[in-house]
Enzyme design. Sequence first.
Site, PDB file in Angstrom:
ATOM      1  N   GLU A  58      -0.582  -2.204   0.930  1.00 28.91           N
ATOM      2  CA  GLU A  58      -0.588  -1.162  -0.313  1.00 28.91           C
ATOM      3  C   GLU A  58      -1.471  -0.036   0.180  1.00 28.91           C
ATOM      4  O   GLU A  58      -2.475  -0.064  -0.085  1.00 28.91           O
ATOM      5  CB  GLU A  58      -0.918  -1.826  -1.622  1.00 28.91           C
ATOM      6  N   HIS A  92      -6.619  -6.276  -4.623  1.00 28.20           N
ATOM      7  CA  HIS A  92      -5.954  -5.107  -5.105  1.00 28.20           C
ATOM      8  C   HIS A  92      -6.715  -3.906  -4.905  1.00 28.20           C
ATOM      9  O   HIS A  92      -7.761  -3.895  -5.158  1.00 28.20           O
ATOM     10  CB  HIS A  92      -5.326  -5.325  -6.448  1.00 28.20           C
TER      11      HIS A  92
HETATM   12  P1  13P Z   1       2.982   1.880  -8.073  1.00 30.47           P
HETATM   13  O1  13P Z   1       4.109   1.259  -7.605  1.00 30.47           O
HETATM   14  O2  13P Z   1       2.691   2.350  -9.537  1.00 30.47           O
HETATM   15  O3  13P Z   1       2.315   2.737  -6.965  1.00 30.47           O
HETATM   16  O4  13P Z   1       1.672   0.535  -7.970  1.00 30.47           O
HETATM   17  C1  13P Z   1       1.795  -0.317  -6.803  1.00 30.47           C
HETATM   18  C2  13P Z   1       0.704  -1.344  -7.110  1.00 30.47           C
HETATM   19  O5  13P Z   1      -0.384  -1.115  -7.314  1.00 30.47           O
HETATM   20  C3  13P Z   1       1.382  -2.789  -7.263  1.00 30.47           C
HETATM   21  O6  13P Z   1       0.099  -3.567  -7.149  1.00 30.47           O
END
Ligand code: 13P
Length: 261
Positions: free
Chosen positions: A169, A97
């Site tokens: 992400e 992550h």
């Molecule tokens: P947010 O949706 O709060 O930006 O977080 C996303 C996330 O880190 C999921 O792993």
Amino acid sequence: MKKLYFGSNLKMYKGISATREYLQKLVENTKDISRDDIELFIIPSYATLQTATDCCDRDFVRLGAQNMCWEDQGQFTGEISPCMLAEMGLDLVMIGHSERRHVFGESDVEENKKVKAALSHGFKTLLCIGETAEQKEYGISAETLRSQLKIGFYSVSPEECKNIWVAYEPVWSIGVNGTPASADYAESMHKEIKTALYEIFGEKAEEIPVLYGGSVNPGNAESLIVQPSIDGLFVGRAAWDADKFDTLIRDAMKVYAEHNC
Ligand code: 13P
């Protein structure tokens, strides 16, 4: 129509009783949605995992861990063994992550060790990747994602694709200070990711769902989910209220179905 993935990472937020209440409510809310149509997963914090596995009807929600060590046991103070996660009955683990990489300094090489260990224990393995704002600014987003995938999945066999999930992400899009990626930008990066996965694994790469995460919210979930290369949404803040997450899922499913009929 393809199965859509919806999941949330609870980060270091809900404690034990809040996690129990959240999961029970989420199951109640979403029970009527066929699990042939969606894969719903929640990744709570470590200290709550035993409670989560005890209280949650796993026919409706898959539970995962936020990280794990690449070794089964040993002199690794503060780490969590894959064997311990398996003993709790978990079958999903998230690796790499953004906050692990950028707050705790994990490298692609470490993520690769964890990915291989997770797969060898038979976990569904969710590898998170994403470029920083600086990498985006320099125009090297695709190269960054490709290198995270190539190192992250180094020496992983195509036969393992059935247990691999990927979340894109972008670092600049995550959390309270994040700016959500536009649907067009996310789609273009998902295409790059799918191309890189194909280079790494060949045809078996088609089995890997690629989810978008980073400031997903009720205002952008629908435009993201209809993108052809986006297989699901990985949500933080907007999913931490079980009613709101249920609504987000239903609205996204509806728009997806309309778009694809
Ligand atoms: P947010 O949706 O709060 O930006 O977080 C996303 C996330 O880190 C999921 O792993």
